[in-house]
Enzyme design. Structure first.
Site, mmCIF file in Angstrom:
data_model
loop_
_atom_site.group_PDB
_atom_site.id
_atom_site.type_symbol
_atom_site.label_atom_id
_atom_site.label_comp_id
_atom_site.label_asym_id
_atom_site.label_seq_id
_atom_site.Cartn_x
_atom_site.Cartn_y
_atom_site.Cartn_z
ATOM 1 N N SER A 1 0.819 -1.217 0.000
ATOM 2 C CA SER A 1 0.000 0.000 0.000
ATOM 3 C C SER A 1 0.853 1.267 0.000
ATOM 4 C CB SER A 1 -0.894 0.036 1.236
ATOM 5 O OG SER A 1 -1.676 -1.129 1.298
ATOM 6 N N GLU A 2 0.288 2.292 -0.605
ATOM 7 C CA GLU A 2 0.944 3.605 -0.660
ATOM 8 C C GLU A 2 -0.118 4.669 -0.395
ATOM 9 O OE1 GLU A 2 2.969 4.010 -4.416
ATOM 10 O OE2 GLU A 2 4.204 2.229 -4.035
ATOM 11 N N THR B 1 1.932 -2.908 8.581
ATOM 12 C CA THR B 1 1.938 -3.657 9.845
ATOM 13 C C THR B 1 3.361 -4.153 10.106
ATOM 14 O OG1 THR B 1 -0.321 -4.340 9.411
ATOM 15 C CG2 THR B 1 0.895 -5.628 11.051
ATOM 16 N N ASP C 1 -4.023 -13.784 -0.527
ATOM 17 C CA ASP C 1 -5.013 -14.874 -0.370
ATOM 18 C C ASP C 1 -4.801 -15.579 0.969
ATOM 19 O OD1 ASP C 1 -6.174 -14.430 -2.830
ATOM 20 O OD2 ASP C 1 -5.094 -16.053 -3.853
ATOM 21 N N GLN D 1 -34.506 -13.503 27.510
ATOM 22 C CA GLN D 1 -34.406 -13.962 26.115
ATOM 23 C C GLN D 1 -33.675 -12.934 25.244
ATOM 24 O OE1 GLN D 1 -38.181 -15.118 24.424
ATOM 25 N NE2 GLN D 1 -37.822 -17.257 24.944
ATOM 26 N N GLY E 1 -23.423 -0.052 30.488
ATOM 27 C CA GLY E 1 -22.525 1.056 30.840
ATOM 28 C C GLY E 1 -21.122 0.576 31.171
ATOM 29 N N GLU F 1 -5.676 -5.778 4.582
ATOM 30 C CA GLU F 1 -5.529 -6.926 3.668
ATOM 31 C C GLU F 1 -6.746 -7.063 2.751
ATOM 32 O OE1 GLU F 1 -3.366 -10.324 4.983
ATOM 33 O OE2 GLU F 1 -2.468 -9.220 6.636
ATOM 34 N N GLY F 2 -7.308 -5.913 2.407
ATOM 35 C CA GLY F 2 -8.470 -5.855 1.519
ATOM 36 C C GLY F 2 -9.730 -5.600 2.309
#
Ligand code: CAA
Length: 378
Positions: A124-125, A156, A238, A277, A338, A361-362
């Site tokens: 990346s740039e 990273t 990938d 519930q 809270g 990573e996409g």
């Protein structure tokens, strides 16, 4: 879910490490914005930094399923440590294992496996994020070496890295065609860390802007074939996406476990809120999303180990697990009310840590493009 005895043993070992070494430190790692050297040493000692590096190169020689389990368990204890291991292993070590020459493997894999060098991946740039092919860093051929010039963003491990996989254009093109990949040692003159980002989450993991000012790289450090860099980047991503899916799963699991135990303890209207519930439905959906994430990650990792195509499965696992982690950590805060919104409770950290898994990573949008493109081809 039932794993083989071997994979269950890896999960047990990684879980123990995570519970003892990471979870008790995660709050401080987040606050101080740094993973202590001692933790890095312990990751190396346990063989986690070279989990899938062959034993011949000093690694643990395990498969990708083991790696995914490891990243999940580490991230459950500390998401910053999880991504340090993930980027180091799947983005920096794996491409050398897969595309490297024998000499490159012999020189770098033992150092990466032992932690002597931490790895990072420089694609990346500032103006090339999702459109990675638009990168403008250049590598000029100077006869017996290349000279790399450019800027890389959101890297990273950029602060810790001793080795960087760098993508640069060896031929000026408007698209990805002229991109080549290089192994760069970060002690090379001209390499510098411009800044380390101050982020919303994963604060212990460094995300750096790096400058390459005429960094000299020997020709022998070209990774793979000339101008095949973009394919190397996408093939590496990938596998990286399975790592980020595992990180997201670990974060989601941590948020779920905390919310569940809180719901059993917290008394309102005269009974634990787990009896309501409204709370049970949230817990049920959390549990289901975690189980589905784990199955998608296992499917992609098994296909990778079997040498089958897993581009779609990696993207599906990352898309689903990251969006699940974001949803689960949001509901975990809701259940803790809270209290959950304060820094005294870990769920606000899980919420902040989860967000990046939908981005790096996409992005989720890129994963959808990758999935659709693969589906439409078949
Ligand atoms: N493996 C190998 N090759 C692949 C591939 C894969 N999974 N997917 C595509 N290719 C090949 C194609 O076959 C094509 O080859 P030809 O040139 O021979 O035709 C070439 O790569 C280009 O493919 P596309 O035309 O599909 O490429 P595109 O420019 O349209 O981009 C994209 C596709 C999916 C958008 C891609 O650019 C992409 O994934 N972008 C996101 C980038 C990304 O994830 N960045 C994150 C960086 S790392 C990070 O965040 C963390 C960190 O630590 C730095």
């Amino acid at each position: 879910m039932s794993y083989s005895e071997h994979h269950q043993a890896i999960r047990d070992m990684a879980a123990k490490f995570s519970n003892v070494e990471l979870a008790p430190r995660a709050h401080d790692i987040d606050k101080e914005g740094r993973i202590p050297k001692e933790v890095l040493g312990k990751l190396a000692e346990n063989g986690f930094l070279g989990i899938f590096v062959p034993e011949a190169y000093g690694g643990a020689g395990m498969d990708y399923v083991s790696y995914s389990i490891l990243v999940e368990e580490l991230s459950r204890g500390c998401a910053s440590t999880g991504v340090l291991v993930s980027a180091h292993a799947s983005l920096a070590t794996w491409p050398i294992m897969y595309f490297g020459t024998d000499a490159q493997k012999a020189k770098y894999l033992p150092k990466l496996a032992s932690g002597e060098m931490i790895g990072c991946f420089c694609l990346s740039e500032p103006n090339a994020g999702s459109d990675a092919g638009a990168l403008t860093t250049v590598a000029e051929d100077k006869g017996d070496h290349y000279v790399i010039r450019g800027m890389k963003n959101w890297i990273t491990n950029g602060r810790e890295a001793g080795l960087a996989i760098v993508f640069a254009k060896t031929r000026k093109t408007e698209n990805h065609k002229g991109i080549s990949a290089f192994i760069v040692e970060t002690n090379s003159p001209g390499f510098s860390v411009i800044k380390v980002e101050d982020k919303l989450g994963i604060k212990g993991s460094s995300t750096a802007q790096l400058a390459f000012d005429d960094v000299k790289v020997p020709k022998s450090n070209l990774l793979g074939q000339l101008e095949q860099g973009f394919k190397i980047a996408l093939a590496t991503l990938d596998g990286g996406r399975l790592g980020i899916a595992s990180q997201a799963l670990g974060i989601g699991e941590a948020a779920f476990r905390y919310a569940k135990s809180y719901a059993k303890e917290r008394v309102q209207f005269g009974a634990p809120i787990a009896n309501l519930q409204a709370i049970q439905f949230m817990l049920a959906d959390m549990s289901t999303k975690l189980a589905a994430s784990r199955l998608l990650i296992l499917d992609g990792s098994l296909k990778k180990d079997q040498g089958k195509s897993y581009t779609k499965e990696g993207a599906q696992a990352k898309l689903f697990a990251s969006e699940a982690a974001m949803w689960i950590s949001t509901k975990a805060i809701q259940i803790c009310g809270g209290n959950g919104y304060t820094k005294e409770y870990p769920v606000e950290r899980h919420f902040r840590d989860a967000k990046i898994t939908e981005i790096y990573e996409g992005t989720s949008e890129i994963q959808r493009l990758v999935i659709a493109a693969t589906e439409l081809k078949s």
